[in-house]
Design a protein around this motif. Structure first.
Motif, PDB file in Angstrom:
ATOM      1  N   LYS A 106      -3.138  26.287  18.258  1.00 18.45           N
ATOM      2  CA  LYS A 106      -3.622  27.586  17.792  1.00 18.45           C
ATOM      3  C   LYS A 106      -4.126  27.544  16.352  1.00 18.45           C
ATOM      4  O   LYS A 106      -4.766  28.488  15.882  1.00 18.45           O
ATOM      5  CB  LYS A 106      -2.505  28.623  17.921  1.00 18.45           C
ATOM      6  N   ILE A 107      -3.841  26.459  15.645  1.00 21.33           N
ATOM      7  CA  ILE A 107      -4.293  26.340  14.259  1.00 21.33           C
ATOM      8  C   ILE A 107      -5.805  26.178  14.225  1.00 21.33           C
ATOM      9  O   ILE A 107      -6.375  25.375  14.962  1.00 21.33           O
ATOM     10  CB  ILE A 107      -3.618  25.135  13.560  1.00 21.33           C
ATOM     11  N   GLN A 108      -6.460  26.948  13.365  1.00 16.84           N
ATOM     12  CA  GLN A 108      -7.913  26.909  13.260  1.00 16.84           C
ATOM     13  C   GLN A 108      -8.346  26.597  11.829  1.00 16.84           C
ATOM     14  O   GLN A 108      -7.565  26.716  10.882  1.00 16.84           O
ATOM     15  CB  GLN A 108      -8.512  28.254  13.681  1.00 16.84           C
ATOM     16  N   THR A 109      -9.597  26.214  11.692  1.00 17.51           N
ATOM     17  CA  THR A 109     -10.168  25.994  10.365  1.00 17.51           C
ATOM     18  C   THR A 109     -10.053  27.269   9.543  1.00 17.51           C
ATOM     19  O   THR A 109     -10.351  28.362  10.032  1.00 17.51           O
ATOM     20  CB  THR A 109     -11.650  25.596  10.485  1.00 17.51           C
ATOM     21  N   GLY A 110      -9.611  27.122   8.296  1.00 20.00           N
ATOM     22  CA  GLY A 110      -9.454  28.273   7.411  1.00 20.00           C
ATOM     23  C   GLY A 110      -8.046  28.819   7.370  1.00 20.00           C
ATOM     24  O   GLY A 110      -7.704  29.587   6.456  1.00 20.00           O
ATOM     25  N   ASP A 111      -7.201  28.435   8.345  1.00 21.55           N
ATOM     26  CA  ASP A 111      -5.809  28.873   8.330  1.00 21.55           C
ATOM     27  C   ASP A 111      -5.062  28.228   7.164  1.00 21.55           C
ATOM     28  O   ASP A 111      -5.400  27.122   6.723  1.00 21.55           O
ATOM     29  CB  ASP A 111      -5.108  28.505   9.634  1.00 21.55           C
ATOM     30  N   VAL A 112      -4.047  28.933   6.691  1.00 25.29           N
ATOM     31  CA  VAL A 112      -3.185  28.408   5.623  1.00 25.29           C
ATOM     32  C   VAL A 112      -1.814  28.117   6.215  1.00 25.29           C
ATOM     33  O   VAL A 112      -1.217  28.974   6.876  1.00 25.29           O
ATOM     34  CB  VAL A 112      -3.070  29.414   4.455  1.00 25.29           C
ATOM     35  N   CYS A 113      -1.319  26.893   6.018  1.00 29.38           N
ATOM     36  CA  CYS A 113      -0.009  26.482   6.532  1.00 29.38           C
ATOM     37  C   CYS A 113       0.762  25.767   5.432  1.00 29.38           C
ATOM     38  O   CYS A 113       0.176  25.232   4.478  1.00 29.38           O
ATOM     39  CB  CYS A 113      -0.151  25.529   7.724  1.00 29.38           C
ATOM     40  N   VAL A 161     -17.881  32.593   4.319  1.00 31.54           N
ATOM     41  CA  VAL A 161     -18.956  32.287   5.260  1.00 31.54           C
ATOM     42  C   VAL A 161     -18.768  30.907   5.884  1.00 31.54           C
ATOM     43  O   VAL A 161     -18.973  30.725   7.094  1.00 31.54           O
ATOM     44  CB  VAL A 161     -20.329  32.365   4.546  1.00 31.54           C
ATOM     45  N   MET A 162     -18.365  29.908   5.057  1.00 28.62           N
ATOM     46  CA  MET A 162     -18.188  28.553   5.573  1.00 28.62           C
ATOM     47  C   MET A 162     -17.126  28.517   6.666  1.00 28.62           C
ATOM     48  O   MET A 162     -17.309  27.884   7.710  1.00 28.62           O
ATOM     49  CB  MET A 162     -17.805  27.613   4.431  1.00 28.62           C
ATOM     50  N   THR A 163     -16.016  29.214   6.422  1.00 26.94           N
ATOM     51  CA  THR A 163     -14.947  29.259   7.427  1.00 26.94           C
ATOM     52  C   THR A 163     -15.427  29.928   8.704  1.00 26.94           C
ATOM     53  O   THR A 163     -15.106  29.486   9.813  1.00 26.94           O
ATOM     54  CB  THR A 163     -13.735  30.022   6.866  1.00 26.94           C
ATOM     55  N   LEU A 164     -16.212  30.997   8.552  1.00 30.39           N
ATOM     56  CA  LEU A 164     -16.749  31.702   9.723  1.00 30.39           C
ATOM     57  C   LEU A 164     -17.611  30.766  10.567  1.00 30.39           C
ATOM     58  O   LEU A 164     -17.483  30.727  11.802  1.00 30.39           O
ATOM     59  CB  LEU A 164     -17.560  32.912   9.266  1.00 30.39           C
ATOM     60  N   GLN A 166     -17.497  27.492  10.593  1.00 33.61           N
ATOM     61  CA  GLN A 166     -16.634  26.458  11.174  1.00 33.61           C
ATOM     62  C   GLN A 166     -15.912  26.980  12.411  1.00 33.61           C
ATOM     63  O   GLN A 166     -15.738  26.264  13.394  1.00 33.61           O
ATOM     64  CB  GLN A 166     -15.606  25.989  10.133  1.00 33.61           C
ATOM     65  N   LYS A 167     -15.519  28.255  12.375  1.00 35.76           N
ATOM     66  CA  LYS A 167     -14.826  28.840  13.531  1.00 35.76           C
ATOM     67  C   LYS A 167     -15.777  28.979  14.720  1.00 35.76           C
ATOM     68  O   LYS A 167     -15.374  28.784  15.873  1.00 35.76           O
ATOM     69  CB  LYS A 167     -14.221  30.187  13.157  1.00 35.76           C
ATOM     70  N   HIS A 168     -17.036  29.319  14.436  1.00 34.31           N
ATOM     71  CA  HIS A 168     -18.021  29.377  15.522  1.00 34.31           C
ATOM     72  C   HIS A 168     -18.245  27.984  16.106  1.00 34.31           C
ATOM     73  O   HIS A 168     -18.433  27.838  17.323  1.00 34.31           O
ATOM     74  CB  HIS A 168     -19.338  29.961  15.005  1.00 34.31           C
ATOM     75  N   ARG A 169     -18.246  26.993  15.248  1.00 37.22           N
ATOM     76  CA  ARG A 169     -18.363  25.610  15.723  1.00 37.22           C
ATOM     77  C   ARG A 169     -17.191  25.262  16.639  1.00 37.22           C
ATOM     78  O   ARG A 169     -17.374  24.668  17.706  1.00 37.22           O
ATOM     79  CB  ARG A 169     -18.420  24.664  14.519  1.00 37.22           C
ATOM     80  N   GLU A 170     -15.985  25.639  16.218  1.00 34.32           N
ATOM     81  CA  GLU A 170     -14.798  25.364  17.030  1.00 34.32           C
ATOM     82  C   GLU A 170     -14.864  26.090  18.373  1.00 34.32           C
ATOM     83  O   GLU A 170     -14.471  25.535  19.410  1.00 34.32           O
ATOM     84  CB  GLU A 170     -13.536  25.787  16.266  1.00 34.32           C
ATOM     85  N   LYS A 171     -15.352  27.318  18.366  1.00 31.27           N
ATOM     86  CA  LYS A 171     -15.473  28.071  19.622  1.00 31.27           C
ATOM     87  C   LYS A 171     -16.438  27.383  20.575  1.00 31.27           C
ATOM     88  O   LYS A 171     -16.198  27.306  21.785  1.00 31.27           O
ATOM     89  CB  LYS A 171     -15.949  29.502  19.334  1.00 31.27           C
ATOM     90  N   GLY A 172     -17.540  26.876  20.009  1.00 33.06           N
ATOM     91  CA  GLY A 172     -18.506  26.156  20.839  1.00 33.06           C
ATOM     92  C   GLY A 172     -17.910  24.891  21.429  1.00 33.06           C
ATOM     93  O   GLY A 172     -18.110  24.589  22.621  1.00 33.06           O
ATOM     94  N   LEU A 173     -17.171  24.155  20.624  1.00 28.53           N
ATOM     95  CA  LEU A 173     -16.534  22.927  21.107  1.00 28.53           C
ATOM     96  C   LEU A 173     -15.499  23.240  22.180  1.00 28.53           C
ATOM     97  O   LEU A 173     -15.401  22.528  23.190  1.00 28.53           O
ATOM     98  CB  LEU A 173     -15.873  22.190  19.937  1.00 28.53           C
ATOM     99  N   THR A 174     -14.726  24.315  21.957  1.00 28.99           N
ATOM    100  CA  THR A 174     -13.697  24.703  22.934  1.00 28.99           C
ATOM    101  C   THR A 174     -14.331  25.135  24.249  1.00 28.99           C
ATOM    102  O   THR A 174     -13.834  24.804  25.336  1.00 28.99           O
ATOM    103  CB  THR A 174     -12.834  25.846  22.364  1.00 28.99           C
ATOM    104  N   LEU A 175     -15.431  25.886  24.159  1.00 26.45           N
ATOM    105  CA  LEU A 175     -16.136  26.325  25.370  1.00 26.45           C
ATOM    106  C   LEU A 175     -16.574  25.124  26.203  1.00 26.45           C
ATOM    107  O   LEU A 175     -16.376  25.099  27.427  1.00 26.45           O
ATOM    108  CB  LEU A 175     -17.359  27.164  24.978  1.00 26.45           C
TER     109      LEU A 175
END
Length: 754
Positions: A106-113, A161-164, A166-175
């Motif tokens: 569930k960890i995504q780009t831009g998350d803080v841990c 914007v960069m994180t946004l 990157q998240k779209h990139r991740e969504k595309g890869l997941t799809l």
């Protein structure tokens, strides 16, 4: 700042280029070029001086921002993070349970841990010509490997914007991962997003071996097709040409981020942006001006690009094609144009491919002529269409996904079968300086002659010159008076390579191997490290070796023979040498069975035997009478190499040593390969005193669970003032010799352990 220096090749070509400019054109042009070079050097040194870490080695805990999509493979997670100080770290984490794995997904780009663990300095390569991961990280401004012990308190980070993107990139890869079959998802992700982590490793290696791996990376071809398609769509929708260009100028930087920002994507996208800007402001520049400008700007932004293979290949091939465009357009036949384009690309890429990858495919040219149109007309458009439609409707999109999967399945089979044909690939080893220089000169002459007179007759002399160069390159080993003994760093195991002068013989004693333990399904990894495929074979290829005249397997322990099957299948093994009583398990039986099927000569030896290879001899000192112990029945070899007597002991223990000493009471050696990785069960005082070696070599894994070598053995050796070389501390150990004199080297070259 000591990394940067003028390599002899770069110094030669830079000087030649400046002299050419000075003589052919105005002196001001050569002066301007010299200024550009000095600006680059200044930029590099400034960047290098600021590329420093603010952290310290050891325990570290901090709230960090996830800066790249976490890669989870089985029970292993890795990626990059950014600290509050802005410093990037690469991390790895061993997942403990399936529940924890599902949470980490569930960890995504831009998350803080909050990450807790230990910072370690990245290791330098431990073998000659190996990939320098430490330097690679440094060039990406990363100075630490973060070994994670715990991850907790994850939450969404601040919006940007960069994180946004990157998240779209991740969504595309997941799809793609969810909708496409496993055998197709890696290709589609690579073509659309520049992500190759899910590519089947065997398929990727086959594409690379055949010289068509560039098809799996987003390049100028992909960018051109996408931009052309988008431009046509905008015009079809009624948008003016000027406004279409303005839209694409804004969209292409976004596209660069979505596709991972590889050098080839940046280069192609940047060039298109410049062309459109010039079209909007009504300025005209040549294509060579544009590509030169993009190269200089990118190097000014990131001078480390110069050392990246992708950057080098992208620009040298693109420039070669641009300079050849006049000749290409002279021919009306599409087939002839494709032939010339593929040939130019191959000739331009050849020296870089040989320098970095040490081999060349003989069928690369025809395969490129087949696969470039195939990917351009079929695979890439179908991948885009299937991904777009399936994102809106699975019902409409899945038939296209199925069609693409069937086509890719057949193409993968073809590529894998072609890559397995041994005579289609020539391994040259890392080419010497003279070859690179004369190859480039001959290629330039070939291009100039063909441009002046585009007929096959004009190519005769330079083509013969290229053939002569390759003939010399392939026969250098037959006139090379140097030999080597390479103790390969295989971790906790043994593997020793011997190469005789004048190409009289290549021999490998043991192969190394990794212990495996039972795992649950969720723990299994897609990409598993292989000592043979990731260490031994790349090293052998780098020195031009694809044939073993003898493969010696000392005994049946996994850490000595675990990679034997891979080596037998990947290399041309002429003879397999095993001790009597070798077969004591399934792996030993399978090795002998496969060797028999491949018609490899199998020799079973025991104490007192001699193996003669031309004028080089191995003496077998053990086993004599068999016991219940694999270790005690190890094959022990004696050989004289480079003026030194070497004793290779396998895992022979004290009982075996006693038998040897009794059978050979006058035996003396110069170099002793310490038995059983320095275990206290081997290397008795009596053995060391009788053999009286001056050098001891220990092959063991770094911080291994067995704590090899044991302190008692080390103390025995130190007490007798024997020089010690250890793979766990010093990496691969190389003895290079000429005649009866030689020198020991370590990789990395730490001081000799006393």
């Amino acid at each position: 700042m000591g990394r940067f220096h003028f390599h002899p090749i770069s110094l030669f070509f830079t000087s030649t280029f400046l002299i050419y400019l000075h003589l052919k054109f105005k002196s001001s042009l050569s002066f301007l070029s010299l200024i550009v070079i000095l600006i680059y050097l200044s930029t590099y040194f400034l960047t290098e001086s600021q590329n420093q870490t603010k952290l310290n080695e050891g325990n570290y805990q901090a709230a960090v921002t996830v800066s790249s999509t976490p890669v989870i493979d089985g029970n292993y997670m890795k990626g990059t993070i950014q600290t509050e100080l802005g410093e990037k770290l690469t991390y790895s984490f061993l997942i403990k349970s399936l529940e924890e794995k599902n949470l980490l997904k569930k960890i995504q780009t831009g998350d803080v841990c909050v990450f807790k663990g230990e910072l370690e300095v990245p290791k330098s390569p431990t073998m000659p010509n190996a990939f320098d991961y430490k330097q690679y990280l440094h060039d990406h401004h990363i100075h630490w490997e973060f070994k994670i012990a715990d991850i907790h308190s994850c939450h969404a980070g601040d919006f940007n914007v960069m994180t946004l993107l990157q998240k779209h990139r991740e969504k595309g890869l997941t799809l793609i991962e969810e909708k496409f079959p496993s055998s197709s998802e890696g290709i589609v992700q690579a073509l659309l997003f520049g992500e190759r982590r899910l590519l089947d490793e065997k398929v990727e290696v086959a594409y690379q071996k055949l010289g068509i791996v560039h098809l799996l990376a987003i390049s100028g071809l992909h960018v051109g097709l996408l931009v052309g398609g988008a431009y046509f769509l905008f015009i079809y929708l009624g948008i003016t040409h000027e406004n279409s260009k303005k839209i694409l100028i804004l969209l292409l930087p976004v596209y660069m981020i979505l596709t991972g920002g590889s050098p080839s994507v940046i280069r192609a996208s940047f060039m298109v942006v410049l062309y459109f800007i010039m079209g909007v402001v009504h300025k005209k520049f040549t294509a060579t001006d544009v590509i030169s400008f993009t190269c200089l700007v990118l190097l000014l932004v990131n001078p480390y690009y110069l050392f990246q293979v992708g950057f080098q290949l992208s620009y040298i091939v693109s420039l070669g094609l641009l300079l050849s465009s006049k000749v290409i357009t002279m021919f009306s036949s599409a087939f002839v144009r494709l032939l010339i384009v593929s040939t130019v690309a191959q000739l331009c890429a050849m020296p870089l491919m040989l320098f970095h990858f040490y081999e060349v495919s003989l069928i690369s040219l025809p395969l490129n002529m087949i696969f470039v149109p195939f990917y351009s007309i079929c695979i890439l458009p179908l991948s885009i269409l299937a991904a777009v439609i399936v994102s809106f409707s699975s019902t409409l999109g899945m038939p296209l996904v199925t069609i693409l999967h069937i086509i890719l399945d057949y193409s993968h089979r073809f590529v894998l079968n072609a890559a397995n044909i041994s005579f289609t690939t020539l391994t040259t080893g890392k080419p010497p300086l003279f070859f690179i220089v004369f190859y480039c000169i001959t290629s330039i002459v070939l291009f100039l002659r063909f441009e002046k007179n585009p007929t096959l007759k004009s190519l005769y002399k330079p083509f013969c010159g290229l053939l002569l160069l390759f003939f010399i390159l392939f026969h250098l080993s037959y006139i090379n008076p140097q030999g080597r003994v390479m103790v390969i760093n295989v971790g906790q195991g043994d593997s020793i390579f011997i190469q005789l002068p004048f190409n009289k013989g290549n021999f490998l004693i043991d192969t190394g191997g990794k212990m495996t333990f039972p795992s649950e399904d969720w723990e299994l990894r897609r990409n598993v490290y292989s000592i043979a495929e990731d260490t031994t074979i790349p090293y052998l290829k780098s020195i031009g070796v694809t044939k073993l005249h003898g493969l010696f397997l000392s005994h049946g322990d996994l850490d000595h023979i675990g990679e034997a099957l891979i080596l037998i299948n990947k290399l041309d093994v002429k003879e397999l040498v095993i001790p009597k009583g070798f077969i004591r398990g399934e792996l030993e039986s399978e090795i002998v069975e496969i060797a028999t099927k491949k018609k490899i000569n199998i020799k079973v030896v025991e104490a007192g035997d001699h193996l003669l290879y031309k004028d080089f001899m191995f003496r077998i000192l053990s086993p004599s009478t068999l016991s219940e112990s694999k270790n005690d029945d190890s094959m022990v070899l004696l050989a004289e190499i480079g003026g030194l007597k070497w004793l290779f002991t396998g895992d022979a223990e004290i009982k075996s040593e006693e038998k040897m000493m009794s059978a050979y009471p006058n035996l003396k050696v110069d170099v002793l390969k310490i038995g059983h990785h320095g275990s206290r069960g081997s290397t008795s005082d009596q053995l060391v005193d009788q053999l009286n070696p001056s050098i001891a070599i220990i092959s063991a894994g770094y911080q291994n669970r067995y704590q090899h070598p044991h302190d008692e053995v080390m103390e025995k050796l130190r007490r007798r003032q024997i020089s010690i070389f250890r793979t766990d501390l010093q990496g691969g150990i190389l003895y290079e010799y000429k005649g009866n004199a030689g020198t020991f080297f370590t990789h990395p070259p730490y001081d000799e352990v006393k």
